[in-house]
Design a protein around this motif. Structure first.
Motif, PDB file in Angstrom:
ATOM      1  N   VAL A  80      -1.309  -7.267  -6.886  1.00  0.00           N
ATOM      2  CA  VAL A  80      -1.818  -8.015  -5.547  1.00  0.00           C
ATOM      3  C   VAL A  80      -3.047  -7.031  -5.210  1.00  0.00           C
ATOM      4  O   VAL A  80      -3.008  -5.968  -5.414  1.00  0.00           O
ATOM      5  CB  VAL A  80      -0.558  -7.862  -4.578  1.00  0.00           C
ATOM      6  N   ALA A  81      -4.003  -7.973  -4.391  1.00  0.00           N
ATOM      7  CA  ALA A  81      -5.153  -7.141  -3.947  1.00  0.00           C
ATOM      8  C   ALA A  81      -5.435  -7.834  -2.674  1.00  0.00           C
ATOM      9  O   ALA A  81      -5.122  -9.018  -2.290  1.00  0.00           O
ATOM     10  CB  ALA A  81      -6.188  -7.344  -5.050  1.00  0.00           C
ATOM     11  N   TYR A  82      -5.936  -7.121  -1.770  1.00  0.00           N
ATOM     12  CA  TYR A  82      -6.812  -7.359  -0.520  1.00  0.00           C
ATOM     13  C   TYR A  82      -8.153  -7.283  -0.731  1.00  0.00           C
ATOM     14  O   TYR A  82      -8.908  -6.382  -0.756  1.00  0.00           O
ATOM     15  CB  TYR A  82      -6.216  -6.470   0.530  1.00  0.00           C
ATOM     16  N   GLY A  83      -8.633  -8.531  -0.845  1.00  0.00           N
ATOM     17  CA  GLY A  83     -10.198  -8.816  -1.235  1.00  0.00           C
ATOM     18  C   GLY A  83     -10.333  -8.014  -2.769  1.00  0.00           C
ATOM     19  O   GLY A  83      -9.793  -8.317  -3.750  1.00  0.00           O
ATOM     20  N   ALA A 106      -3.721  -3.307  -4.432  1.00  0.00           N
ATOM     21  CA  ALA A 106      -2.817  -2.603  -3.777  1.00  0.00           C
ATOM     22  C   ALA A 106      -1.286  -2.581  -4.676  1.00  0.00           C
ATOM     23  O   ALA A 106      -0.512  -1.843  -4.642  1.00  0.00           O
ATOM     24  CB  ALA A 106      -2.208  -3.581  -2.716  1.00  0.00           C
ATOM     25  N   THR A 139       3.652  -4.840   1.058  1.00  0.00           N
ATOM     26  CA  THR A 139       2.946  -5.698   0.334  1.00  0.00           C
ATOM     27  C   THR A 139       3.491  -6.540  -0.658  1.00  0.00           C
ATOM     28  O   THR A 139       3.627  -7.745  -0.852  1.00  0.00           O
ATOM     29  CB  THR A 139       1.638  -4.932  -0.465  1.00  0.00           C
ATOM     30  N   ARG A 155       5.916  -8.815   1.174  1.00  0.00           N
ATOM     31  CA  ARG A 155       5.407  -9.887   1.906  1.00  0.00           C
ATOM     32  C   ARG A 155       4.816 -11.029   0.710  1.00  0.00           C
ATOM     33  O   ARG A 155       4.668 -12.338   0.800  1.00  0.00           O
ATOM     34  CB  ARG A 155       4.015  -9.459   2.544  1.00  0.00           C
ATOM     35  N   THR A 156       4.537 -10.431  -0.677  1.00  0.00           N
ATOM     36  CA  THR A 156       4.192 -11.156  -1.698  1.00  0.00           C
ATOM     37  C   THR A 156       5.424 -12.197  -2.074  1.00  0.00           C
ATOM     38  O   THR A 156       5.386 -13.466  -2.306  1.00  0.00           O
ATOM     39  CB  THR A 156       3.472 -10.411  -2.909  1.00  0.00           C
ATOM     40  N   LEU A 175       1.500 -13.389   0.920  1.00  0.00           N
ATOM     41  CA  LEU A 175       0.360 -12.926   0.384  1.00  0.00           C
ATOM     42  C   LEU A 175       0.469 -13.715  -1.189  1.00  0.00           C
ATOM     43  O   LEU A 175       1.556 -13.929  -1.702  1.00  0.00           O
ATOM     44  CB  LEU A 175       0.500 -11.356   0.058  1.00  0.00           C
ATOM     45  N   LYS A 220      -2.391 -11.773  -7.550  1.00  0.00           N
ATOM     46  CA  LYS A 220      -3.569 -11.855  -8.504  1.00  0.00           C
ATOM     47  C   LYS A 220      -2.800 -12.308 -10.025  1.00  0.00           C
ATOM     48  O   LYS A 220      -3.438 -13.076 -10.819  1.00  0.00           O
ATOM     49  CB  LYS A 220      -4.232 -10.797  -8.671  1.00  0.00           C
TER      50      LYS A 220
END
Length: 236
Positions: A9-12, A16, A42, A45-46, A51, A54
């Motif tokens: 998972v990434a923020y932009g 993360a 994170t 939330r995924t 979220l 990726k």
């Protein structure tokens, strides 16, 4: 029940989570612990669809829920109590609880589920017509958990349930979590109070800067010198 495989998972452009794999077996409490910023929230939330990952796969009872919308994931049986509780503060305790039974399978049984919630959280029955925002911190956390149980989830996700509570209320909160567990509720728990989390957990995973660092039974991890030193303030 829940199987996470190679999750990224990434923020932009900022990563993360990297290659995280973990599982939650039916009827267990699984704790996810680690320092602030490790990626615990994170991950939750995924799982809940808030979220998008990726890479990787998330399965609930064998069915992939990767990338599904939050409302669809909730309909499939995941209830998420977020950090900060997410209550409708201007609505009453009763109205918040009734909203918890919005799922089609739960709606016809709202009255029965209310009585079940009131049995587990008798203080909420006394405050049924008070606004949620007028409750104490501990009562608000009870309401957030009770509202989540109104949908009869197959998996209950709790993010920092003891945050901001007094030591006495923290003890009560963990007693309630164990009671829910005793009733057969499967729980994925993120908790800043690592000692308490490992005490109640059947199994636990330790996240460190977005990757899985350790795993084991709650009893094994609580006795591990590395865990004690890193997270419980035990010195050499």
């Amino acid at each position: 029940m829940l199987e996470i495989s190679d999750l990224e998972v990434a923020y932009g452009d900022v990563g993360a989570l990297w290659g995280v794999s973990l599982h939650v077996d039916p009827g267990t409490i699984v704790a996810l612990v680690g320092a602030n910023g490790a990626g615990k929230t994170t991950l939750l939330r995924t799982v809940s669809g808030l979220l998008k990952p990726k890479a990787g796969d998330i399965r609930l009872s064998g069915q992939s829920i990767t990338g599904k919308a939050p409302q669809e994931i909730a309909r499939l049986g995941i209830a998420h109590v977020p950090e900060g509780r997410g209550l409708f503060r201007q609505m009453t305790v009763l109205e918040n609880l009734e909203l918890g039974a919005f799922q089609p399978k739960a709606r016809p049984r709202t009255k029965e589920l209310l009585e079940k919630a009131y049995t587990l959280f008798p203080r909420l029955k006394e405050r049924a017509h008070q606004k949620a925002g007028s409750l104490s911190g501990g009562e608000q956390q009870m309401l957030a958990i009770a509202r989540a149980t109104m949908s009869e989830p197959s998996l209950l996700i709790l993010d920092e349930p003891s945050l901001g509570l007094s030591p006495l209320v923290v003890q009560q909160m963990f007693a309630l979590i164990q009671t829910l567990h005793g009733q057969g509720v499967t729980i994925l728990l993120v908790e800043q109070n690592i000692h308490q989390a490992l005490k109640v957990a059947d199994y636990a995973f330790v996240l460190k800067t977005g990757s899985l660092a350790m795993q084991g039974t709650g009893a094994d991890l609580i006795a591990d010198p590395e865990i004690q030193k890193a997270y419980m303030g035990v010195l050499e």
